[in-house]
Design a protein around this motif. Sequence first.
Motif, PDB file in Angstrom:
ATOM      1  N   ARG A 188       0.468  -1.050   0.321  1.00 39.35           N
ATOM      2  CA  ARG A 188      -0.237  -0.444   0.275  1.00 39.35           C
ATOM      3  C   ARG A 188       1.104   0.806  -0.247  1.00 39.35           C
ATOM      4  N   ARG A 189       1.932   1.389   1.020  1.00 42.80           N
ATOM      5  CA  ARG A 189       3.110   2.228   0.892  1.00 42.80           C
ATOM      6  C   ARG A 189       3.781   2.824   0.023  1.00 42.80           C
ATOM      7  N   HIS A 190       3.945   1.935  -1.316  1.00 39.90           N
ATOM      8  CA  HIS A 190       4.966   1.688  -1.804  1.00 39.90           C
ATOM      9  C   HIS A 190       3.437   1.624  -3.000  1.00 39.90           C
TER      10      HIS A 190
END
Length: 504
Positions: free
Chosen positions: A248-250
């Motif tokens: 999700r973050r990347h």
Amino acid sequence: MLSVFDQGPPPPCPAPFNMAAYVLAHAESQPDKIALSVVSPTRSERWSYGRLRDAVLGTGAGLLARGLRPGDRVVMRLGNSVEFPIAYLGAIAVGIVPVPTSAMLTAGEVARIVDDIAPGAILRDPEIASPDAPGVPEIGLERLVAMRDLPGAPYAMGDPEREAYIVQTSGTAGRPRAVAHAHRAIWARRMMHDGWYGIGGQDRLCHAGAFNWTYTLGTGLMDPWSVGASALIPAPGVEIAALPLLLRRHQATIFAAAPGVYRKILAAQNEILLPDLRHGLSAGEKLSDAIREGWHKATGTAIYEAFGMSECSTFISASPEAPAPAHSLGRPQAGRRVAIVDDAGPVEIGTEGVIAVSSRDPGLMLGYVGAETETRARFAGEWFLTGDLGQMDADFNITYKGRADDMMNAGGYRVSPLEVEHALSRFPGIGAVGVAEVEVKRDARVIAAFYTAEETIDEAALAGFAAANLARYKQPRIWRRLDTLPTGPNGKLSRRALRALMED
């Protein structure tokens, strides 16, 4: 109608050709684009295409300066770090042949590889087990890292049929075999871009495996770089439970993993928010319907499965453009020639047989190193026999029916039971020994060892002996003493009966 898929050959590989030059071609047009991010919950290490190319060509120059020459082979004993793909491509760039090996192999197992391939050097992280090999120089990790800053060597262009790299696989006779591949193998993987990945230059593909796993090298690095995409690899030590956060973050758009990774993620989380993810990829072992359905329920995305092997990278798959029917692997990729065969050749549609790929496939191996007889035994006429059973329908979808032999699958690695049995038979006091792959709970399979002895042997001693002589993925997780091992009518060990013992 015969079970043969053939819709025409792929475009021929250009010549002259170099695999590393092809993989890193986008460094010329977009040197500042991020090619690789090594990600963790706390930090990221980023490599642009230009920086990656310079490190690869500098490493190639350094290897040549150490006296290696095009055609020489180098065994890679490196850990789960970016040094692995840089050294791998650096060797290929200048015509040296890398032999990537799992860091889990013991020194004894690596010694047999060294004997088989006669390398010119061993690329060595001192933390990774490696044998004493008189006459074979070691190039240490510090020296390899320093090579990145050297002026880059030019790519060694040449015949796409020449040897590019060697990977290891379990031999059917119980001795692991070195599988030689040509430079053209990377060109053949273009058939996977649409036939499995659905990948383009805008994608951010995250592979859950380690750098030093051949599945990661191909699917997680070489193929994304070939199309100008960005590769995301979890840093060493990242827990599987942290992968959804990293995805999700990347902003990962494609996620690739072995089925066991998906299973462990689902066991920890029921609902997974991944707004950028388009789909997942799975290979290495059979993906169960339970995992496929669970992932779709948790994320709203599909998993597309692929079938391949060390001798020929994935050539049957589902894809976003052609999802597989229920219980099917998918269909052969456009450009492949694939059949279901028996002793007489291709069988009728709907008939079970051995999955086979044409000897004309550009992704097929050059052969087993130093094992010409075993190489020939894998072919029947034009067909390379995979040893896996399947059934093709009228739309060319193939349903997997299991192995035609006793080969085991341990977390995506194929393991010969004969190799494990041979190692364990040397334990003092053990009599006969047989191993089999068994299911311990839904979608979780391990290697179990059954043995005869005058009395039950301490499991810690057995496990310690296995750890000293076998890579971790080959080591039994279950030990069971029997009065006698079950045999069939011909007196041979019955592995089916061993598996049945665990179901009692």
